[in-house]
Design an enzyme around this catalytic site. Sequence first.
Site, PDB file in Angstrom:
ATOM      1  N   SER A 167      -3.122  -7.529   3.015  1.00 34.90           N
ATOM      2  CA  SER A 167      -3.343  -7.406   4.454  1.00 34.90           C
ATOM      3  C   SER A 167      -3.717  -8.757   5.050  1.00 34.90           C
ATOM      4  CB  SER A 167      -4.459  -6.400   4.730  1.00 34.90           C
ATOM      5  OG  SER A 167      -4.098  -5.154   4.233  1.00 34.90           O
TER       6      SER A 167
ATOM      7  N   ARG B 193      -2.218  -6.117  -8.531  1.00 33.74           N
ATOM      8  CA  ARG B 193      -1.201  -7.129  -8.249  1.00 33.74           C
ATOM      9  C   ARG B 193      -1.109  -8.186  -9.328  1.00 33.74           C
ATOM     10  NH1 ARG B 193      -3.224  -7.426  -2.195  1.00 33.74           N
ATOM     11  NH2 ARG B 193      -5.052  -6.892  -3.428  1.00 33.74           N
TER      12      ARG B 193
ATOM     13  N   LYS C 118     -18.699  -5.386   8.244  1.00 34.47           N
ATOM     14  CA  LYS C 118     -17.444  -6.156   8.277  1.00 34.47           C
ATOM     15  C   LYS C 118     -16.765  -6.027   9.617  1.00 34.47           C
ATOM     16  CE  LYS C 118     -16.198  -6.307   3.418  1.00 34.47           C
ATOM     17  NZ  LYS C 118     -15.357  -5.671   2.423  1.00 34.47           N
TER      18      LYS C 118
ATOM     19  N   HIS D 250       0.842  -1.198   0.000  1.00 36.02           N
ATOM     20  CA  HIS D 250       0.000   0.000   0.000  1.00 36.02           C
ATOM     21  C   HIS D 250       0.882   1.257   0.000  1.00 36.02           C
ATOM     22  CE1 HIS D 250      -3.073  -2.592   2.383  1.00 36.02           C
ATOM     23  NE2 HIS D 250      -3.552  -2.447   1.177  1.00 36.02           N
TER      24      HIS D 250
HETATM   25  P1  ADP Z   1      -5.770  -5.930   0.662  1.00 34.02           P
HETATM   26  O1  ADP Z   1      -6.478  -6.530   1.826  1.00 34.02           O
HETATM   27  O2  ADP Z   1      -5.880  -6.766  -0.582  1.00 34.02           O
HETATM   28  O3  ADP Z   1      -4.389  -5.507   0.966  1.00 34.02           O
HETATM   29  P2  ADP Z   1      -7.067  -3.257   0.430  1.00 34.02           P
HETATM   30  O4  ADP Z   1      -8.541  -3.125   0.258  1.00 34.02           O
HETATM   31  O5  ADP Z   1      -6.537  -2.680   1.679  1.00 34.02           O
HETATM   32  O6  ADP Z   1      -6.702  -4.750   0.243  1.00 34.02           O
HETATM   33  O7  ADP Z   1      -6.316  -2.652  -0.826  1.00 34.02           O
HETATM   34  C1  ADP Z   1      -6.504  -1.340  -1.249  1.00 34.02           C
HETATM   35  C2  ADP Z   1      -5.885  -1.140  -2.598  1.00 34.02           C
HETATM   36  O8  ADP Z   1      -4.501  -1.411  -2.517  1.00 34.02           O
HETATM   37  C3  ADP Z   1      -6.417  -2.010  -3.732  1.00 34.02           C
HETATM   38  O9  ADP Z   1      -6.443  -1.228  -4.908  1.00 34.02           O
HETATM   39  C4  ADP Z   1      -5.392  -3.106  -3.845  1.00 34.02           C
HETATM   40  O10 ADP Z   1      -5.337  -3.639  -5.160  1.00 34.02           O
HETATM   41  C5  ADP Z   1      -4.129  -2.324  -3.528  1.00 34.02           C
HETATM   42  N1  ADP Z   1      -3.084  -3.186  -2.983  1.00 34.02           N
HETATM   43  C6  ADP Z   1      -3.157  -3.988  -1.906  1.00 34.02           C
HETATM   44  N2  ADP Z   1      -1.986  -4.635  -1.714  1.00 34.02           N
HETATM   45  C7  ADP Z   1      -1.163  -4.243  -2.725  1.00 34.02           C
HETATM   46  C8  ADP Z   1       0.170  -4.581  -3.111  1.00 34.02           C
HETATM   47  N3  ADP Z   1       0.879  -5.489  -2.449  1.00 34.02           N
HETATM   48  N4  ADP Z   1       0.687  -3.971  -4.211  1.00 34.02           N
HETATM   49  C9  ADP Z   1      -0.065  -3.083  -4.908  1.00 34.02           C
HETATM   50  N5  ADP Z   1      -1.323  -2.742  -4.613  1.00 34.02           N
HETATM   51  C10 ADP Z   1      -1.871  -3.301  -3.541  1.00 34.02           C
END
Ligand code: ADP
Length: 175
Positions: free
Chosen positions: A131, A93, A41, A17
């Site tokens: 996450s 990803r 959630k 992130h």
């Molecule tokens: P996650 O639980 O999959 O980490 P989030 O809802 O917090 O999900 O993710 C928010 C945004 O960040 C989404 O657009 C997701 O594709 C992107 N994201 C999450 N992890 C990564 C990563 N490792 N690399 C790039 N983008 C990411």
Amino acid sequence: MTTYIYPGSFDPVTNGHLDIIRRASAMCSKLIVAIGHNRQKKPMFSLKERIALLNAAIENIECNQNIEIASFEGLLATYARKRGATVIVKGLRAMSDFEYEFQMALLNEHIDDSLETIFLITNIKYTYLSSSAVKELAENNASLRGLVPDNVIEELEQKYGRRLSNAADARAANH
Ligand code: ADP
């Protein structure tokens, strides 16, 4: 002035992130990192904790003055309009992200056709990072080396009431 909005659950924030936040913030005048709050959630970290973790984590990003951490409930498109954001940023990803994100982008465009969605391709180092993976590793006491910022390691240790394996190692990798 272009305002971008980067939405997510950030439960908790990971280095994947943070990489997207750093890159997106360099592309716009203002970046709103918007934590989606859904009462149905049950996240591991409360909204207040996720805001605090993100605020502390962006301290380590150089040129972070145009980044704001915020939260929203309900439709992202409605919140984006209210905040004057015209571009939604998403991280991509793998193909598995694409189908869902493609649908969301079209849906948001349907709600408000002045909203553009842009995708930043993940840094190769973080392709497999999410996450949920972080929580699973922490629960099973596996190393979080290079995956999350130090403050997240500390919060996870508090949640689990124990030191995480290789925590010192993980902290060293973040410096
Ligand atoms: P996650 O639980 O999959 O980490 P989030 O809802 O917090 O999900 O993710 C928010 C945004 O960040 C989404 O657009 C997701 O594709 C992107 N994201 C999450 N992890 C990564 C990563 N490792 N690399 C790039 N983008 C990411």
